[in-house]
Scaffold this active site. Structure first.
Site, mmCIF file in Angstrom:
data_model
loop_
_atom_site.group_PDB
_atom_site.id
_atom_site.type_symbol
_atom_site.label_atom_id
_atom_site.label_comp_id
_atom_site.label_asym_id
_atom_site.label_seq_id
_atom_site.Cartn_x
_atom_site.Cartn_y
_atom_site.Cartn_z
ATOM 1 N N LYS A 223 87.071 47.165 7.855
ATOM 2 C CA LYS A 223 85.845 47.438 8.617
ATOM 3 C C LYS A 223 85.516 46.270 9.549
ATOM 4 O O LYS A 223 85.206 46.451 10.731
ATOM 5 C CB LYS A 223 84.686 47.681 7.640
ATOM 6 C CG LYS A 223 83.319 47.668 8.255
ATOM 7 C CD LYS A 223 83.107 48.841 9.177
ATOM 8 C CE LYS A 223 81.874 48.647 10.042
ATOM 9 N NZ LYS A 223 81.526 49.816 10.809
ATOM 10 N N CYS A 277 76.226 45.604 14.861
ATOM 11 C CA CYS A 277 77.540 45.621 14.206
ATOM 12 C C CYS A 277 78.520 44.694 14.900
ATOM 13 O O CYS A 277 78.981 43.715 14.321
ATOM 14 C CB CYS A 277 78.076 47.050 14.221
ATOM 15 S SG CYS A 277 76.875 48.210 13.579
HETATM 16 N N1 SAJ Z 1 80.235 47.059 25.202
HETATM 17 C C1 SAJ Z 1 80.678 46.373 26.338
HETATM 18 N N2 SAJ Z 1 81.859 46.766 26.906
HETATM 19 C C2 SAJ Z 1 82.595 47.801 26.406
HETATM 20 C C3 SAJ Z 1 82.147 48.469 25.265
HETATM 21 C C4 SAJ Z 1 80.968 48.073 24.675
HETATM 22 O O1 SAJ Z 1 80.032 45.440 26.810
HETATM 23 O O2 SAJ Z 1 83.633 48.107 27.005
HETATM 24 C C5 SAJ Z 1 78.968 46.649 24.558
HETATM 25 C C6 SAJ Z 1 77.928 47.785 24.540
HETATM 26 O O3 SAJ Z 1 77.247 47.846 25.760
HETATM 27 C C7 SAJ Z 1 77.061 47.361 23.369
HETATM 28 C C8 SAJ Z 1 78.059 46.703 22.415
HETATM 29 O O4 SAJ Z 1 79.213 46.412 23.185
HETATM 30 O O5 SAJ Z 1 76.110 46.401 23.776
HETATM 31 C C9 SAJ Z 1 78.445 47.557 21.213
HETATM 32 O O6 SAJ Z 1 78.595 48.926 21.591
HETATM 33 P P1 SAJ Z 1 79.786 49.848 21.068
HETATM 34 O O7 SAJ Z 1 79.581 51.183 21.662
HETATM 35 O O8 SAJ Z 1 81.086 49.203 21.315
HETATM 36 O O9 SAJ Z 1 79.627 49.856 19.488
HETATM 37 P P2 SAJ Z 1 78.423 50.146 18.445
HETATM 38 O O10 SAJ Z 1 77.862 48.815 18.022
HETATM 39 O O11 SAJ Z 1 77.482 51.170 18.928
HETATM 40 O O12 SAJ Z 1 79.278 50.799 17.208
HETATM 41 C C10 SAJ Z 1 80.363 50.069 16.659
HETATM 42 C C11 SAJ Z 1 81.573 51.016 16.538
HETATM 43 N N3 SAJ Z 1 82.765 50.237 16.227
HETATM 44 C C12 SAJ Z 1 83.895 50.353 16.957
HETATM 45 O O13 SAJ Z 1 83.992 51.070 17.926
HETATM 46 C C13 SAJ Z 1 85.080 49.551 16.482
HETATM 47 C C14 SAJ Z 1 81.319 52.081 15.458
HETATM 48 O O14 SAJ Z 1 82.465 52.883 15.256
HETATM 49 C C15 SAJ Z 1 80.928 51.395 14.145
HETATM 50 O O15 SAJ Z 1 80.669 52.343 13.114
HETATM 51 C C16 SAJ Z 1 79.668 50.596 14.403
HETATM 52 O O16 SAJ Z 1 79.981 49.571 15.374
HETATM 53 C C17 SAJ Z 1 79.233 49.980 13.079
HETATM 54 O O17 SAJ Z 1 78.267 50.502 12.479
HETATM 55 O O18 SAJ Z 1 79.893 49.046 12.606
#
Ligand code: SAJ
Length: 447
Positions: A223, A277
């Site tokens: 995880k 996360c």
């Molecule tokens: N972000 C960027 N660039 C990107 C992708 C995301 O700057 O290319 C930023 C987003 O804007 C945001 C942050 O990253 O601020 C996180 O967003 P996210 O959509 O990547 O992830 P979360 O936090 O909503 O959810 C993540 C997910 N993990 C992965 O994709 C590996 C989800 O599957 C998990 O269940 C969740 O964390 C968790 O609960 O751990």
């Protein structure tokens, strides 16, 4: 009528937040009786009335159905059940500068202690909270100390232990939780083979993805690895954006071109990494193996430096304008959600207010009221149209769907600082090209 042969007749979910409540609702809709436990009295009242206290598409409908059918109840104190799923937060506690933050397991410990009085032989306990390696074993020690009359797995008695324990991390994406709970593969990390089998039978109630069995420590690190992997990859994109700014190259164009290679898939740069996360979990690896986790720690530093970088860009642009009005588009931590917690956009607006470089208007279509901490700093909430009409500088902080509809011609006389690469997407709407000559690099405008 309840389906027959359910492996568990009553399941308790401890913690009814962003993961616990959807899990409880989906389990209940599979026909099993679910008792949810939470310390938040207003959340309990809402759920029992068929309402929800968090935002998640489709969740309210399911909660209304299962609460109405008597399949889901929320209570403050755990009751006896056949299985307990623990889905409570694991924040980290801040440490002095230079030291990795430490995970705070106090919520898990409190959850474990709350179920010990009602625990009985034959029960299954599953930890879903994101946790540092070793937490599931630690949980067993807490349980054993509280219930000497019961046997727990992993002490040479895996098959015969009274209680089964497994770590099964949640992996769902906010905004798509109901779908991903059912379709994602699940990692099942038991403290023994018998624990894996018991946990498997619980998830088979609602998971259509594959359930893959391993030991608890590997499941815990899996995880953390998933979120650290994403953090490191976002950090790479953010670092390339910095390099592009330095060299006068458009980062969005660069990434688009590099991604035409069949084995390259660079993520999007942005104003930082938010949420509870991805910006947190990598620290759980760093604190367990600080000497080894150098890239992971560095990625955190790169991503954490983004809000201040954006603020410097805005402040520099503001110096060129007398009494500038600055429209900040978006406050949430990612598109199309209302969650402002740990949001880099919030951090940018807060830091900007501190620089007093201009009048700040915030646009956030997913909230009704501006958070008090921003109001106290003199930030005003505005509609998209009003903000753009009055702005000298437009800072795009979140690519909400509403912002994709912006008429690009309205921005042509403004300085645009685009942290999300939204501008090229607007141009394809309107075929209008903006004059970007005054704006070097990535962050000032993503054309
Ligand atoms: N972000 C960027 N660039 C990107 C992708 C995301 O700057 O290319 C930023 C987003 O804007 C945001 C942050 O990253 O601020 C996180 O967003 P996210 O959509 O990547 O992830 P979360 O936090 O909503 O959810 C993540 C997910 N993990 C992965 O994709 C590996 C989800 O599957 C998990 O269940 C969740 O964390 C968790 O609960 O751990």
């Amino acid at each position: 009528m309840l389906p027959r042969n359910l492996p568990y007749s009553r399941i308790s979910v401890i913690g009814l937040g962003y993961i616990g409540l959807p899990t409880a609702a989906v389990l209940a809709s599979s026909g099993v009786e679910v008792v949810g436990v939470d310390v938040n009295e207003s959340a309990i009242a809402a759920i029992n009335a068929g309402l929800i206290h968090i935002q998640e598409p489709g969740l309210e409908v399911v909660v209304r159905q299962v609460a109405g059918a008597g399949l889901l109840r929320a209570v403050a104190v755990p009751e006896a059940a056949d299985a307990f799923i623990i889905a409570v937060p694991t924040p980290f506690s801040d440490k002095p500068e230079g030291q990795a933050p430490e995970p705070d397991l106090s919520f898990i410990r409190a959850a474990v202690e709350s179920i010990t009085p009602v625990l009985k032989a034959g029960d299954l306990i599953i930890l879903e909270s994101t946790s540092p390696v070793g937490t599931t074993e630690q949980m067993r020690e807490w349980l054993q100390a509280a219930r000497e009359d019961l046997t727990f797995p992993g002490q040479g008695n895996g098959r015969s232990a009274d209680v089964h324990i497994a770590y099964c991390p949640e992996r769902v994406l906010p905004g798509r939780v109901l779908e991903e709970l059912v379709t994602n593969d699940r990692i099942i990390g038991g403290l023994s083979d018998a624990c894996c089998t018991a946990a498997m039978s619980l998830y088979s109630l609602f998971v259509r993805g594959e359930c893959i069995v391993t030991d608890a420590r590997t499941a815990e690190l899996t995880k953390l690895t998933e979120n650290a992997y994403r953090d490191v990859n976002i950090a790479f994109a953010n670092e390339m954006a910095l390099i592009c700014d330095r060299l006068g190259i458009n980062a969005w164009e660069l990434i688009r071109l590099a991604n035409r290679h069949p084995r390259v898939n660079i993520l999007n740069p942005g104003p930082g990494v938010g949420g509870h996360c991805i910006a947190v979990d990598p620290w759980f690896i760093v604190s367990s193996a600080p000497e080894q986790a150098r890239l992971i720690a560095q990625a955190r530093a790169v991503n954490d430096s983004r809000p201040a970088y954006v603020v410097r860009q805005v402040a520099q642009a503001a110096q060129e304008i007398e009494k500038p009005v600055i429209a900040c588009l978006g406050l949430a931590f990612k598109p199309d959600i209302d969650d402002l917690r740990e949001s880099p956009a919030m951090q940018v607006v807060t830091l900007l207010a501190g620089t007093q470089c201009g009048k700040l208007l915030a646009v956030e279509p997913n909230i009704r009221q501006l958070p008090v901490e921003l109001t106290a700093l003199g930030v005003e909430i505005a509609t998209l149209d009003t903000a753009i009409a009055h702005a000298d500088i437009v800072v795009i902080l979140v690519d909400h769907k509403e912002f994709l509809q912006i008429d690009a011609t309205l921005l042509s006389s403004r300085t645009v600082i685009d942290t999300r690469g939204l501008m090229p997407r607007l141009h394809s709407n309107t075929d209008t090209l903006l004059d970007t000559t005054a704006i070097p690099g990535l962050v000032r405008d993503g054309i």
